[in-house]
Structure formats: structure tokens, C-alpha cells
Enzyme design. Structure first.
Site, short mmCIF file in Angstrom:
data_model
loop_
_atom_site.label_atom_id
_atom_site.label_comp_id
_atom_site.label_asym_id
_atom_site.label_seq_id
_atom_site.Cartn_x
_atom_site.Cartn_y
_atom_site.Cartn_z
CE LYS A 81 -11.73 3.78 -3.62
NZ LYS A 81 -10.79 3.18 -4.57
N GLY A 180 3.64 12.33 -10.61
CA GLY A 180 3.48 11.56 -9.37
C GLY A 180 4.29 10.28 -9.42
CB VAL A 181 7.63 9.31 -9.06
CG1 VAL A 181 7.67 9.50 -10.55
CG2 VAL A 181 8.22 10.53 -8.35
N GLY A 182 4.87 8.16 -6.75
CA GLY A 182 4.64 7.46 -5.49
C GLY A 182 4.67 5.96 -5.74
CG ASN A 183 2.79 3.35 -2.92
OD1 ASN A 183 3.91 3.30 -2.43
ND2 ASN A 183 1.71 3.57 -2.21
CB VAL A 184 1.01 3.50 -9.22
CG1 VAL A 184 0.84 2.96 -10.64
CG2 VAL A 184 -0.02 2.87 -8.30
CE1 TYR A 186 11.80 3.51 -7.45
CE2 TYR A 186 10.55 1.48 -7.07
CZ TYR A 186 11.76 2.14 -7.21
OH TYR A 186 12.93 1.43 -7.10
P1 NAD Z 1 0.83 7.59 -3.83
O1 NAD Z 1 0.22 8.48 -2.82
O2 NAD Z 1 1.81 6.56 -3.40
O3 NAD Z 1 1.53 8.44 -4.99
C1 NAD Z 1 1.02 9.63 -5.48
C2 NAD Z 1 2.18 10.57 -5.68
O4 NAD Z 1 1.69 11.76 -6.29
C3 NAD Z 1 2.86 10.98 -4.37
O5 NAD Z 1 4.27 10.77 -4.45
C4 NAD Z 1 2.53 12.46 -4.25
O6 NAD Z 1 3.55 13.20 -3.64
C5 NAD Z 1 2.35 12.86 -5.70
N1 NAD Z 1 1.58 14.09 -5.87
C6 NAD Z 1 0.53 14.54 -5.16
N2 NAD Z 1 0.12 15.72 -5.63
C7 NAD Z 1 0.90 16.02 -6.69
C8 NAD Z 1 0.97 17.10 -7.59
N3 NAD Z 1 0.14 18.14 -7.50
N4 NAD Z 1 1.90 17.07 -8.56
C9 NAD Z 1 2.77 16.02 -8.66
N5 NAD Z 1 2.75 14.98 -7.82
C10 NAD Z 1 1.84 14.97 -6.84
O7 NAD Z 1 -0.43 6.92 -4.59
P2 NAD Z 1 -0.40 5.66 -5.55
O8 NAD Z 1 -0.85 4.48 -4.78
O9 NAD Z 1 0.86 5.63 -6.32
O10 NAD Z 1 -1.61 6.03 -6.53
C11 NAD Z 1 -1.44 7.02 -7.55
C12 NAD Z 1 -2.76 7.23 -8.26
O11 NAD Z 1 -3.19 5.99 -8.85
C13 NAD Z 1 -3.91 7.65 -7.32
O12 NAD Z 1 -4.76 8.52 -8.03
C14 NAD Z 1 -4.65 6.34 -7.03
O13 NAD Z 1 -6.00 6.56 -6.73
C15 NAD Z 1 -4.49 5.63 -8.37
N6 NAD Z 1 -4.54 4.18 -8.27
C16 NAD Z 1 -3.66 3.52 -7.46
C17 NAD Z 1 -3.73 2.13 -7.39
C18 NAD Z 1 -2.75 1.36 -6.54
O14 NAD Z 1 -2.62 0.14 -6.71
N7 NAD Z 1 -2.02 2.01 -5.65
C19 NAD Z 1 -4.69 1.41 -8.11
C20 NAD Z 1 -5.56 2.12 -8.95
C21 NAD Z 1 -5.47 3.51 -9.02
#
Ligand code: NAD
Length: 358
Positions: A81, A180-184, A186
Site C-alpha cells: 500500500k 456511507g453511500v459513496g462509490n461502493v 451506492y
Molecule cells: P467513498 O469515499 O466513495 O465513500 C465513502 C462514503 O462514506 C462517502 O460518501 C462519505 O461521505 C461517507 N462518510 C464518510 N464519513 C462518514 C461518516 N462519519 N458517516 C457516514 N458516512 C460517512 O469510498 P468508497 O470507495 O465507497 O469506499 C468505502 C469504503 O470501502 C472505504 O473504507 C474503502 O477503504 C473501502 N473499500 C473500497 C473499495 C473500492 O473498490 N472502492 C475496495 C475495498 C475497500
């Protein structure tokens, strides 16, 4: 320095490399936890860490997690990482990304980088102008944003955990609280909604929440009440360390299954979940869809093959939970043992430990 080596010994890293570039302001740390199964692979996180110690701890934890994730996912890859100290919204420049790319190149392929928090496909494209050891970009056969594959894996793992909890195989009407409804998050909401689950969602960004409410009929709850929300499944898809002494007593769910990395604040928190009879799907086992996707680039990207592999995450979670039940141990310990079994088989007489700085 003495403490640094103690940390490295505790985490069991092979190599940690520090990179600085005065012209661009690059301050990066790359942690190579293990190359026993193959070259180390893991995303690069750009974050405004409060201290260098905090950045180092993050890279150590995250890179070790990648070793276990790759092992359980059956990938011939090790765990690595990178972290860049800085605010991605203010400090990220093309020159800085290029300097980071040169740093990755200097490691000669022992570390392959990808996206993580603060990095986008376009940044990986820039990094790739300096090194071929980068995946997840949009150019030259890049597989792009992996989050829909991560969500698919979480969905399969969540269903396996629900079944192991004795809640059946049908998600129709099941209450799933998504943090958390970001990338994953959602994409996961989309899959859960199609399966008939009732969504309760929280986020700190209103726009994200409105999107899942409008598209999937989700009920919005505030971030502070998500832990107390009555539901069958709690799905952490935002931050790490959210399962801890404060939050675990509040949980009103039967299953925890979500995408966030490093969900347990401490190892003992996994045991606390078990005491509360809450089934925990270990984070690095359930969220490996993204790494499975980018890793496929290394052998020539094939979407069908990725989907086959990601869909197997449900079996992996079922195996871990069955082993945990059989042996009377918490699921995170069962997952560690399964990952270590494969590593130990390959390791034979043990690997060399080395630390260099650059
Ligand atoms: P992202 O940043 O797109 O989404 C995270 C969401 O969480 C955001 O919308 C943010 O506003 C929200 N958030 C932050 N703090 C918060 C809180 N206190 N309460 C509620 N919501 C909050 O990230 P992502 O890519 O969707 O990843 C989400 C998690 O999954 C991360 O921990 C990441 O390390 C893990 N992950 C992601 C992937 C991937 O393919 N993107 C793969 C493995 C693990």
C-alpha cells in the site's frame, strides 16, 4: 527509529520505503508487507494525515491487510500500500503524481499501485506515464473504477453471512443499514434494492443520500443513530475502526457485512461481536472484489473472469463462518488462519525481512 523497527517487527513487513520530492512536495510512504505470494499490490491513499506517525501506521495496517486479502482471494499477489501525505483536493498536481509514479518505478515491480481514497482513474493514468507498475487506470487496458466489483463481492458475502445467521437466503424485506453511500455503498444499495431489501442509509453528504433515497426508496438516518438502528444487517461502507467499545454495545443487528477496510478498532472487538451473537463477515475477505478486478489486468483484463471470481466471495465468507462455528472462534480469527495457511504453505522456510529507505 527504534519504535519504527518495533512497529515493523510487530506488523511483519518486508520493506518500507520513504520518498520525498522537494520540487513537487511529494511525501510518500510505500509499505510492502509481503511478496510471498507474488509482487505486492494495493492502492495509494492521499490524505492530510495529522502527523507522519499517523501516515506510517495507516500504511502499515493497510498493506498488511492487503496480504491477507490477496491470500484469501486466491491471488498470486502480495500485500502493499502507498500513502501520500497531503490534501488531494488542494495538493494533488500532475507533477506530484508523476513523482509518485517514479517512486513506484524505483521499487522495480515489488509494489504495484492502484486507486484508493483521494486517487482517481486519471491519476493512475498520470502515474502510468512513469511506471508500468500501476493498475486501475482508464488507458492501455486499464480496468477503471473497481467499486462496482467491490460492491458485488460485498453483496455475495452479505448473503452468505445472512444465511449463516439463520435468516434464510431471501433478502426480500430484510432491513440493511448502510453507513456511507459513496462509490461502493451506492452500488451495494442498488444490488440490495433489486433483491428487495429495505434500505436505511446514512452519509455526511446530503447529495449522496438524496440519490439513494430517490433511486432506491432508502430511508435516511443521521450518522449518529446508524449504530442504534434496528436492522438485520449493518453494512459499514465508509470508515475504518467503526466497530469498537463504544459502538458494539449499541448495535441492533444480527450481521455486520460491509466494504470498509479495518472495521475492527482492535482485534478484541471481533470477539465482542461474537459474544453479542452478531455474525461478522471479515472486512478483507468480503471487500476483495476491487483488488480481484484490478489484479486481472496483470494477466490481460477479462470481465467475465472477474465476475466469476468475485461471485466466489460468497463461498469464501461461508467457509470462514463455518470454520469459526466449528472451532468456536470469532470469524476474523478464522479468516486470518485461512489466509495464513496459504501464506505458510508458500513460504516454506520463511521470507527475508528487509527495510530500506529511499
Ligand atoms: P467513498 O469515499 O466513495 O465513500 C465513502 C462514503 O462514506 C462517502 O460518501 C462519505 O461521505 C461517507 N462518510 C464518510 N464519513 C462518514 C461518516 N462519519 N458517516 C457516514 N458516512 C460517512 O469510498 P468508497 O470507495 O465507497 O469506499 C468505502 C469504503 O470501502 C472505504 O473504507 C474503502 O477503504 C473501502 N473499500 C473500497 C473499495 C473500492 O473498490 N472502492 C475496495 C475495498 C475497500
Amino acid at each position: 527509529m527504534v519504535e519504527l523497527f518495533r512497529d515493523l517487527e510487530d506488523y511483519g513487513h518486508e520493506q518500507v520505503a520513504f520518498f520525498q520530492d522537494k520540487d513537487t512536495g511529494l511525501k510518500a510512504i510505500i509499505g510492502i508487507h509481503s511478496t510471498v505470494l507474488g509482487p505486492s499490490l494495493g492502492g495509494c491513499r492521499m490524505w492530510p494525515y495529522k502527523s507522519e506517525g499517523e501516515a506510517l501506521r495507516d500504511v502499515l495496517r493497510l498493506s498488511r491487510g492487503m496480504t491477507y486479502k490477496a491470500s484469501l482471494a486466491g491471488l498470486d499477489l502480495g500485500g502493499g500500500k502507498a500513502v501520500i501525505i497531503g490534501d488531494a483536493r488542494k495538493d494533488k498536481t500532475e507533477a506530484l503524481m508523476k513523482a509518485f509514479g517514479r517512486s513506484v518505478e524505483w521499487l522495480g515491480g515489488r509494489y504495484i499501485t492502484a486507486e484508493d481514497v483521494g486517487m482517481k482513474e486519471a491519476d493512475i493514468d498520470t502515474v502510468r506515464t512513469q511506471t508500468k507498475y500501476a493498475v486501475g487506470g482508464s488507458n492501455e487496458g486499464g480496468s477503471g473504477d473497481p467499486s462496482c466489483f467491490t460492491a458485488l463481492g460485498v453483496f455475495q458475502g452479505l448473503k452468505a453471512a445472512v444465511k449463516a445467521a439463520g435468516l434464510g437466503e431471501d433478502l426480500q424485506g430484510m432491513r440493511v443499514a448502510v453507513q456511507g453511500v459513496g462509490n461502493v455503498g451506492y452500488h451495494l444499495c442498488s444490488l440490495l434494492s433489486a433483491a428487495g431489501a429495505k434500505l436505511l442509509v446514512t452519509d455526511i453528504y446530503e447529495a449522496q443520500l438524496e440519490k439513494v433515497r430517490d433511486e432506491f426508496g432508502a430511508t435516511i438516518v443521521t450518522p449518529d443513530v446508524i449504530y442504534d438502528t434496528e436492522c438485520e444487517v449493518f453494512s459499514p461502507c465508509a470508515l475504518g475502526a467503526i466497530l469498537n467499545r463504544e459502538t458494539i454495545p449499541k448495535l441492533k443487528c444480527r450481521v455486520v457485512a460491509g466494504a470498509a477496510n479495518n472495521q475492527l478498532e482492535n482485534e478484541s472487538d471481533g470477539n465482542e461481536l461474537m459474544k453479542r451473537n452478531i455474525i461478522y463477515a471479515p472486512d478483507y475477505a468480503i471487500n476483495s472484489g476491487g483488488v480481484i478486478n484490478v489484479a486481472c489486468e496483470l494477466e490481460g483484463y477479462n470481465r467475465e473472469l472477474v465476475l466469476t471470481r468475485v461471485n466466489k466471495i460468497g463461498h469464501t465468507i461461508a467457509n470462514i463462518l463455518a470454520m469459526a462455528k466449528r472451532e468456536g472462534i470469532a470469524p476474523h480469527i478464522a479468516a486470518d488462519r485461512l489466509a495464513e495457511e496459504r501464506l505458510n504453505e508458500k513460504k516454506g522456510n520463511g521470507s527475508q525481512r528487509q527495510v530500506v529507505t529511499a
